[in-house]
Scaffold this active site. Sequence first.
Site, PDB file in Angstrom:
ATOM      1  N   ARG A 104      44.282  34.988  39.935  1.00  0.00           N
ATOM      2  CA  ARG A 104      45.596  34.483  40.335  1.00  0.00           C
ATOM      3  C   ARG A 104      46.639  35.556  40.051  1.00  0.00           C
ATOM      4  O   ARG A 104      46.740  36.040  38.932  1.00  0.00           O
ATOM      5  CB  ARG A 104      45.963  33.239  39.517  1.00  0.00           C
ATOM      6  CG  ARG A 104      45.135  32.048  39.821  1.00  0.00           C
ATOM      7  CD  ARG A 104      45.814  30.771  39.417  1.00  0.00           C
ATOM      8  NE  ARG A 104      46.435  30.781  38.091  1.00  0.00           N
ATOM      9  CZ  ARG A 104      47.078  29.752  37.583  1.00  0.00           C
ATOM     10  NH1 ARG A 104      47.220  28.640  38.275  1.00  0.00           N
ATOM     11  NH2 ARG A 104      47.602  29.810  36.381  1.00  0.00           N
ATOM     12  N   THR A 108      52.950  35.205  41.784  1.00  0.00           N
ATOM     13  CA  THR A 108      52.937  34.204  42.868  1.00  0.00           C
ATOM     14  C   THR A 108      52.016  33.022  42.557  1.00  0.00           C
ATOM     15  O   THR A 108      52.106  31.989  43.224  1.00  0.00           O
ATOM     16  CB  THR A 108      52.419  34.839  44.174  1.00  0.00           C
ATOM     17  OG1 THR A 108      51.048  35.232  43.966  1.00  0.00           O
ATOM     18  CG2 THR A 108      53.238  36.059  44.576  1.00  0.00           C
ATOM     19  N   ASP A 200      43.849  29.741  28.907  1.00  0.00           N
ATOM     20  CA  ASP A 200      43.249  30.602  29.937  1.00  0.00           C
ATOM     21  C   ASP A 200      41.732  30.647  29.725  1.00  0.00           C
ATOM     22  O   ASP A 200      41.236  31.207  28.747  1.00  0.00           O
ATOM     23  CB  ASP A 200      43.851  32.004  29.844  1.00  0.00           C
ATOM     24  CG  ASP A 200      43.394  32.884  31.004  1.00  0.00           C
ATOM     25  OD1 ASP A 200      44.257  33.358  31.758  1.00  0.00           O
ATOM     26  OD2 ASP A 200      42.160  33.088  31.147  1.00  0.00           O
ATOM     27  N   ASP A 203      40.048  34.203  29.369  1.00  0.00           N
ATOM     28  CA  ASP A 203      40.345  34.838  28.084  1.00  0.00           C
ATOM     29  C   ASP A 203      39.581  34.163  26.951  1.00  0.00           C
ATOM     30  O   ASP A 203      39.081  34.830  26.042  1.00  0.00           O
ATOM     31  CB  ASP A 203      41.850  34.777  27.796  1.00  0.00           C
ATOM     32  CG  ASP A 203      42.630  35.780  28.647  1.00  0.00           C
ATOM     33  OD1 ASP A 203      42.012  36.730  29.159  1.00  0.00           O
ATOM     34  OD2 ASP A 203      43.846  35.594  28.799  1.00  0.00           O
TER      35      ASP A 203
HETATM   36  C1  PRP Z   1      41.571  30.881  36.535  1.00  0.00           C
HETATM   37  C2  PRP Z   1      40.435  29.900  36.702  1.00  0.00           C
HETATM   38  C3  PRP Z   1      40.456  29.633  38.187  1.00  0.00           C
HETATM   39  C4  PRP Z   1      41.915  29.719  38.517  1.00  0.00           C
HETATM   40  C5  PRP Z   1      42.442  28.329  38.695  1.00  0.00           C
HETATM   41  O1  PRP Z   1      41.167  32.152  36.864  1.00  0.00           O
HETATM   42  O2  PRP Z   1      39.200  30.372  36.226  1.00  0.00           O
HETATM   43  O3  PRP Z   1      39.710  30.571  38.942  1.00  0.00           O
HETATM   44  O4  PRP Z   1      42.559  30.352  37.405  1.00  0.00           O
HETATM   45  O5  PRP Z   1      43.751  28.346  39.119  1.00  0.00           O
HETATM   46  P1  PRP Z   1      44.226  27.822  40.541  1.00  0.00           P
HETATM   47  O6  PRP Z   1      43.561  26.506  40.754  1.00  0.00           O
HETATM   48  O7  PRP Z   1      45.707  27.710  40.381  1.00  0.00           O
HETATM   49  O8  PRP Z   1      43.844  28.847  41.563  1.00  0.00           O
HETATM   50  P2  PRP Z   1      42.154  33.412  36.774  1.00  0.00           P
HETATM   51  O9  PRP Z   1      42.883  33.588  38.052  1.00  0.00           O
HETATM   52  O10 PRP Z   1      42.967  33.310  35.530  1.00  0.00           O
HETATM   53  O11 PRP Z   1      41.166  34.647  36.707  1.00  0.00           O
HETATM   54  P3  PRP Z   1      40.098  35.056  35.586  1.00  0.00           P
HETATM   55  O12 PRP Z   1      38.998  34.023  35.620  1.00  0.00           O
HETATM   56  O13 PRP Z   1      39.638  36.382  36.061  1.00  0.00           O
HETATM   57  O14 PRP Z   1      40.796  35.093  34.249  1.00  0.00           O
HETATM   58  N1  URA Z   2      43.644  29.034  34.883  1.00  0.00           N
HETATM   59  C1  URA Z   2      43.289  28.858  33.586  1.00  0.00           C
HETATM   60  O1  URA Z   2      42.449  29.588  33.054  1.00  0.00           O
HETATM   61  N2  URA Z   2      43.877  27.859  32.903  1.00  0.00           N
HETATM   62  C2  URA Z   2      44.795  27.042  33.455  1.00  0.00           C
HETATM   63  O2  URA Z   2      45.299  26.140  32.768  1.00  0.00           O
HETATM   64  C3  URA Z   2      45.149  27.256  34.801  1.00  0.00           C
HETATM   65  C4  URA Z   2      44.553  28.251  35.496  1.00  0.00           C
END
Ligand code: PRP
Ligand code: URA
Length: 209
Positions: A104, A108, A200, A203
Site C-alpha cells: 500500500r 494514497t 502492521d 512488520d
Molecule cells: C497490508 C496487508 C494487506 C494490505 C491490506 O500489506 O498485508 O496486503 O495491507 O490493506 P488494504 O486492504 O487497505 O489494501 P502492506 O501494504 O502493508 O504491505 P506489506 O505486507 O508488504 O507490509
Molecule cells: N495493513 C496492515 O498490516 N494492518 C492494517 O491494520 C491495515 C492494513
Amino acid sequence: MGKIYVFDHPLIQHKVTLMRKVETKAKDFRALVREIASLMTYEAMRDLPMVDVEIETPMEKTVQKKLEGADMAVVPILRAGLGMVEGVLDMVPQAKIGHIGLYRDPETHKPVEYYCKLPVDLEKRRIFVVDPMLATGGSASDAITFIKERGGKNIKFMCLIAAPEGIEALQAAHPDVDIYIAAKDRQLNENKYILPGLGDAGDRLFGTK
Ligand code: PRP
Ligand code: URA
C-alpha cells in the site's frame, strides 16, 4: 453473491486474541498466524466435493469417499500473506503456490504491484488468496483481478482480520468470491489501519519495526 464466513470457533478466537496483543513478539506472532490459517483452512474445506471410490481394506472391498480432485492453489499477497501459507499447506500439502507482491502506498493507501508469479494451470484450480489483513480491500481486490486476468475462476479469499469497509469493497469488486474471516473488526482509522486490529501485519511477522 459470494458468501461471507466469520469463524466463531473458540480455538480460532482465542488465538486471534493472543495474536493481537501488543506484547506478542514476532516468533509467537508467526506461530499464531500459521495455526489460525491452518484451522481456518480445515473449516473452509467443508464444502469440497467428494466422489465414491472402491478400495480394499485387509477385510474386504468397500466403497468410500475421496476428494473429487480439483487441485488447489494458495496465493499469498506479499509480504504478510506469506505468514499464512504454511498453515494452509499443513492441511493441503499438495497445493501449488503462487505469489502476488503488492504494497500500500503510504500516501494514497492504494496498492502498488511489484511481483506476480502464478501456477500455469490456474483455470483448473480452486484458488485460495491469503492475506492476514483486509483493510480498505484495495490489495485483495487488485490481487484477485490479476488472478482472473491470468485465467483463475474458482477463487476464495481468506484473511484473519477484516474491516467492514474492506469486506464491502471486496464484495463489490468481486461478487463471485467467498470471503473467510477469523475476526470482523470495528472500523478503519484515518491512516486506513484496522481498529482494534493488530497493527502492521508485515512488520509484526517479520520484525521490521
Ligand atoms: C497490508 C496487508 C494487506 C494490505 C491490506 O500489506 O498485508 O496486503 O495491507 O490493506 P488494504 O486492504 O487497505 O489494501 P502492506 O501494504 O502493508 O504491505 P506489506 O505486507 O508488504 O507490509
Ligand atoms: N495493513 C496492515 O498490516 N494492518 C492494517 O491494520 C491495515 C492494513
